[in-house]
Motif scaffolding. Structure first.
Motif, PDB file in Angstrom:
ATOM      1  N   GLN A 169       0.820  -1.202   0.000  1.00 44.26           N
ATOM      2  CA  GLN A 169       0.000   0.000   0.000  1.00 44.26           C
ATOM      3  C   GLN A 169       0.856   1.255   0.000  1.00 44.26           C
ATOM      4  OE1 GLN A 169      -3.269  -0.251  -0.503  1.00 44.26           O
ATOM      5  NE2 GLN A 169      -3.218   1.974  -0.793  1.00 44.26           N
ATOM      6  N   GLU A 170       1.948   1.242   0.752  1.00 40.94           N
ATOM      7  CA  GLU A 170       2.841   2.404   0.785  1.00 40.94           C
ATOM      8  C   GLU A 170       3.503   2.625  -0.569  1.00 40.94           C
ATOM      9  OE1 GLU A 170       4.499   2.640   5.329  1.00 40.94           O
ATOM     10  OE2 GLU A 170       5.028   0.842   4.187  1.00 40.94           O
TER      11      GLU A 170
ATOM     12  N   GLU B 192       0.937   4.018  -3.064  1.00 46.04           N
ATOM     13  CA  GLU B 192       0.684   5.447  -2.835  1.00 46.04           C
ATOM     14  C   GLU B 192       1.759   6.301  -3.479  1.00 46.04           C
ATOM     15  OE1 GLU B 192       0.301   5.952   1.361  1.00 46.04           O
ATOM     16  OE2 GLU B 192      -1.631   4.887   1.473  1.00 46.04           O
TER      17      GLU B 192
END
Length: 337
Positions: A214-215, A218
């Motif tokens: 997810q990081e 992003e």
């Protein structure tokens, strides 16, 4: 005749990971840190390694139990002499649909052509940074990333399908996420981001060093529109995304943040013949001992079926900081990724 087997969690056996050596010419900080794997480290003696004929015999039995895909790993598999001979033998097994090799890429200029001619068509190449200083630090040998990039271009010209694997560590090489993405997107090469895992007990793993899928997404979404892709088959390790208006892909291997134990179809055979049903296993079953005692194919096959059907491994589902740092696990350099 193929006999399909499933473990206690109803997972089929589809993938065989074959380690052909425990030696490596890199000393990557997350796999074989040089502080532990020094110049005097005792690797397996050659006479304890499975022969190519023994590997092929066992691989044939695995195929009879449902294995379709074989991955050659290490250590660094290109350090095993005459590897093209083994690839020819494995490619001749009826029922094998795919053979791939995972490598750090340093020796591909020397062996790429003979591997391709032997029947190998897919390579997974480990590269953790474009920046040579960062890469040289991570590989523990000061090896320049330019050498690996040149070899990637070379094997692409030969006709290999190439995927690049990047292990991402917070504060170490996370600044290379965008540069790596841009470089391989421009060359239509699939880049896969691998979450830093607690494989073995030598890499000083901590949740704090993990950069999650997810990081990374992003970061990437600020520059590009990414569209998720459907899994190509049950048990596919990576989750893939395609760039908008492009054929290029990126993938994520998310053992930490989104474990995929429920669809794990992989079994692992070490270079001296120990069988492991999980990457994070503590011990293996000695098939080499059975071979040397003259076990028949029927006897070996019965043991393989029993080991798989009794399998309950789901380490990544159950991982905690305590188990990660206090449970003894086999090393990645010994069993392969």
């Amino acid at each position: 005749m193929t006999t399909l087997v499933r473990d206690r969690l109803h997972r089929p056996l589809h993938d065989l990971r074959l380690s052909v050596t425990d030696r490596c010419n890199f000393r990557c900080t997350y796999c074989m840190p040089k502080e532990i794997f020094g110049d005097d480290y005792n690797f397996l003696p050659k006479n304890e390694l499975l022969s190519f004929d023994e590997i092929t015999r066992l691989a044939t039995l695995f195929v009879n139990l449902g294995v379709k895909k074989i991955r050659l790993t290490g250590g660094e598999p290109l350090l095993r002499k005459n590897l093209d001979v083994l690839i020819k033998q494995l490619a001749a097994i009826d029922g094998v649909e795919d053979i791939a090799l995972t490598t750090n890429g340093l020796l591909l200029h020397r062996y790429g052509q003979q591997l391709f001619d032997a029947g190998l068509k897919r390579l997974n190449i480990s590269l953790d940074a474009i920046n040579s200083n960062i890469f040289g630090h991570m590989n523990g040998r000061g090896i320049d990333s330019a050498l690996i990039l040149e070899n990637i271009d070379y094997v692409k010209r030969l006709g290999f399908e190439v995927k690049v694997n990047m292990v991402v560590q917070k504060g170490v090489n996370d600044s290379e996420i965008i540069p790596m993405m841009e470089y391989f997107k421009s060359r239509d090469i699939t880049l896969r981001f691998i979450e830093f895992m607690d494989v073995g007990n030598d890499n000083g793993w901590s949740f704090k060093q993990v950069v999650t899928k997810q990081e990374i997404l992003e970061q990437l979404s600020h520059a590009y529109e990414l569209n998720p892709m459907e899994s190509a088959y049950f048990g596919e390790v990576a989750q893939y995304y395609r760039y908008n208006n492009s054929r290029a892909r990126i993938g994520f291997i998310t053992s930490v943040s989104e474990s995929f134990c429920s669809s794990c179809t992989r079994i692992r055979l070490s270079s001296e013949g120990k069988l492991y049903t999980c990457l994070f296993a503590t011990e293996g079953f000695d098939l080499r001992a059975m071979l040397h005692k003259g076990a028949s194919n029927e006897e070996l096959c019965e043991v393989l079926k029993l080991l798989w059907t009794a399998r309950t491994d789901r380490y990544s589902d159950e991982r905690t900081e305590y188990t990660a740092n206090n449970r003894k696990k086999i090393g990645m350099s010994y069993i392969g990724g």
